[in-house]
Write an enzyme that holds these catalytic residues in place. Structure first.
Site, PDB file in Angstrom:
ATOM      1  N   GLU A 137       0.599  -1.285   0.167  1.00 14.94           N
ATOM      2  CA  GLU A 137       0.029   0.025   0.090  1.00 14.94           C
ATOM      3  C   GLU A 137       0.840   1.219   0.114  1.00 14.94           C
ATOM      4  O   GLU A 137       0.544   2.147  -0.694  1.00 14.94           O
ATOM      5  CB  GLU A 137      -1.034   0.018   1.287  1.00 14.94           C
ATOM      6  N   ASP A 138       1.818   1.300   0.851  1.00 12.71           N
ATOM      7  CA  ASP A 138       2.617   2.551   1.174  1.00 12.71           C
ATOM      8  C   ASP A 138       3.969   2.916   0.429  1.00 12.71           C
ATOM      9  O   ASP A 138       4.710   3.519   0.778  1.00 12.71           O
ATOM     10  CB  ASP A 138       2.521   2.835   2.471  1.00 12.71           C
TER      11      ASP A 138
END
Length: 705
Positions: free
Chosen positions: A75-76
């Site tokens: 996700e990051d």
């Protein structure tokens, strides 16, 4: 906490843990999140490490711990699914991908989107329940550190936690996590309420001393007398739990009795019942507050005996009694399936198979026809406690608290639910709206030809029952509307000397933008279109008004230039009856019959009255009158009634069944008439029929302008 500290935590319960795998994941996650910071100003990677530490408290396997360390990298960071497969294997990559997808779900969004996202959440659970365990631990750490977020974000996350994640943790049997999540959310959503509960606790403790210590000592004393070896723990219930009880019971803090909870952990299963006997011998049991989840476990594996007794100084206290192995499952819930001890999966006979648990949880969700039904089913399952009832053969049926015999019938089989006509509980006949209780034996009585009633929607509590009832009512309504539509169109066509052939209906349906003849008939029967519209579509020359008919817009005399009028729904006056007009600002004149009950309320407002009369001459059959009929409940009666009305050159515009009994049923038929003589002819024809018990003209003062 560094990698070695985390490895030590895992090795405390799993000496055979793959320490190298955990260290590699730790290093990879730290490298990927390098330079990223949390709102609190700490390095971002402290969060995944804290999530992993929470999961070690549940003694979970290496794959879950590694997933916690890596749960935000896709996700990051620049990391990809393929990278994780290559570095840590497909199992870990799948778990991380699952957590990533859950993170992107906005579970607190609008109802429709929320329902669809709930469906995705349960699909993720069905694939691998460890995804949810990581997500719950992730939410728990975020709630523990929520103070560093913006105020509006705190409220949003807390509400989502209270509505979704806390109940989900409870449904999975992780009660400790549910309580902590609720309390952390409560701290944000109602800080004053939480503080007031804590202040009252402090005052109570100051006034009455350490109640927990004294009652715990009393229980230990009774167990020693009975020769039972067990551990006793006591605690005050969480602030949110007390707040919820205050709201539910509408009581103040001082009137709440069971604000203390005690737990007895025994060495063996048999000792649980010995402890229960010792406690009930010393203190009086509170009626209706006993639950035996050992003989009837919850679907998530939870086993325990719950009893509430009047303890020291008359204070009510709840006591939970369970063996050590039961306690392990009670703490971990469904997660106990993955728990390790001494390097091997913990062999706990009470741990449930997650696949079976998910199957029971999601079975009814799959049958939901739309998003609202699915969301309703999910929330019922997540928020309700369960009751356990028995079939006459002794089989157990699990239902949410508040369920009725209708829910019980549908839980057995949809066919049983649809055909239900009554129920016996513990051998006695009871109404279908009776709320079932734990341990009751329920017998469902059925009858051939019985169909679900509309009122059942208010009686049913489970999503499964509501879904089945809705589906059956839709099917029944459509069948009824098609049948009624066929009669209406037959009479309308005969009225103009034509036959309602399949080709004619197909053509009319196409012209009106409907799917086909059956759809046309259903729309006719439900009054969404009228038979007049069908006639006008096919034969506009026959449907046109004849020249000697009075224009509907000029049917009354006495209006001022530019004034418009409307017939009152309450009395439905027709040409030939004495009438009077009442002016309404911005709405013109409403025409009432001179004997209308509503006029009595307006007798002092003579400035609003307008002297009117019907135009003399032949009026078109467009004036709707509602007839209240009571008919024999026999085959062919409704068709004959429609024919009788058609023979009088009148058109039926709507029909509503008010009450259906085995012998008679009552209905309202809206008929389009010319005048009072036309009304008299229709009533006379109906009253002469042997199967028509009563014909009344419906006049309803509540339908006032």
């Amino acid at each position: 906490m560094d990698a070695d500290d985390l490895v030590d935590l895992v090795r405390n319960y799993n000496p055979r843990s793959d320490a190298e795998l955990i260290r590699r994941a730790f290093a990879y996650g730290e490298r990927m999140h390098d330079g990223q910071m949390r709102h609190s100003g700490e390095p971002y990677f402290t969060h995944p490490v804290a999530v992993a530490a929470i999961l070690t408290e549940m003694r979970l396997d290496d794959a879950t711990i590694v997933t916690a360390l890596l749960h935000d990298v896709i996700e990051d960071t620049r990391s990809t699914y393929a990278d994780l497969v290559k570095q840590f294997g497909k199992e870990v990559a799948e778990l991380v991908d699952g957590v990533t997808k859950l993170t992107n779900l906005q579970l607190s969004s609008t109802e429709t989107k929320q329902a669809e996202n709930f469906r995705k959440l349960f699909m993720a659970m069905a694939k691998d329940l460890r995804v949810i365990l990581v997500k719950l631990a992730d939410r728990l750490h975020n709630m523990r550190t929520i103070k560093s977020m913006r105020a509006d974000k705190q409220v949003q996350k807390s509400r989502e936690t209270m509505e979704i994640y806390a109940p989900l943790a409870g449904r999975m049997g992780m009660q400790w996590m549910r309580e902590e999540l609720e309390d952390l959310a409560f701290r944000v959503l109602n800080p004053e309420g939480r503080s007031s509960i804590i202040r009252r606790f402090i005052t109570l403790q100051r006034e009455s001393g350490d109640v927990i210590y004294r009652i715990s000592a009393d229980i230990r004393h009774e167990l020693e007398k009975a020769g039972i070896e067990a551990d006793v723990f006591g605690r005050a219930k969480k602030p949110y739990s007390i707040w919820r009880k205050m709201q539910e019971k509408e009581q103040g803090f001082s009137r709440l009795s069971d604000i203390y909870g005690f737990r007895v952990i025994t060495q063996s299963d048999e000792d649980c019942y010995r402890v229960l006997g010792a406690i009930h011998q010393r203190w009086r049991a509170v009626p209706g507050r006993f639950k035996d989840y050992i003989s009837q476990p919850k679907s998530n594996g939870y086993r325990s005996i719950h009893t509430t007794v009047s303890g020291r100084d008359g204070k009510r206290v709840e006591v939970q009694i369970r063996s050590r192995r039961m306690h392990e499952v009670a703490e971990a819930g469904v997660a106990a399936h993955w728990a390790y001890r001494d390097g091997v999966r913990a062999e706990n006979p009470f741990a449930v198979d997650p696949a079976k648990w998910i199957a029971t949880l999601t079975a009814q969700f799959d049958s939901a026809d739309d998003h609202d039904e699915f969301l309703e089913a999910v929330k019922l399952e997540m928020y309700q406690d369960q009751v356990f009832c028995f079939t006459p053969k002794g089989e157990v049926v699990k239902l949410p608290r508040g369920a009725t015999p209708i829910d019980f019938a549908y839980a057995i089989h949809t066919r049983i639910g649809d055909a239900c006509v009554g129920a016996k509980v513990d051998g006695l006949r009871v109404p279908l709206w009776t709320r079932l209780k734990n341990g009751q034996s329920v017998e469902i009585m059925t009858a051939e030809g019985q169909r679900p009633q509309v009122t059942w929607m208010d009686i049913a509590a489970t999503g499964r029952a509501k879904t089945a009832i809705r589906r059956s009512l839709r099917e029944e309504d459509r069948e009824r509307f098609v049948k009624l539509g066929r009669e209406l169109v037959r009479v309308a066509f005969e009225h103009i000397g034509r036959r309602a052939t399949e080709k004619a209906l197909t053509t009319a349906a196409r012209q009106l933008g409907l799917a086909g003849p059956e759809d046309l008939l259903a729309h006719l029967g439900s009054a969404e279109i009228t038979a007049r519209q069908v006639i006008e579509t096919l034969y506009p020359e026959l449907a046109a008004k004849t020249g000697d008919e009075i224009d509907e817009a000029r049917a009354v005399i006495g209006l001022s230039p530019g004034q418009t009028f409307k017939r009152a729904d309450c009395c439905q006056p027709v040409p030939g009856e004495r009438i009077v007009g009442i002016t309404y600002r911005g709405r013109g004149v409403v025409v009432h019959a001179i004997d209308c009950e509503v006029l009595a309320e307006l007798q002092d407002q003579t400035n609003r009255w307008v002297d009117l009369q019907w135009h003399s001459g032949r009026h078109p059959p467009v004036h709707v009158v509602s007839l209240d009929l009571t008919l024999s409940n026999d085959a062919g009666v409704l068709g004959r009634v429609c024919t009788l009305i058609g023979e009088q050159k009148a058109n039926i515009s709507d029909l509503r069944v008010l009450d259906r009994k085995p012998d008679f049923y009552r209905m309202i038929i809206d008929v389009e008439l010319r005048d009072v003589e036309h009304l008299h002819a229709v009533r006379l024809a109906l009253e002469a029929d042997t199967d028509v018990a009563e014909v009344k003209r419906l006049r309803d003062p509540s339908r006032r302008p």
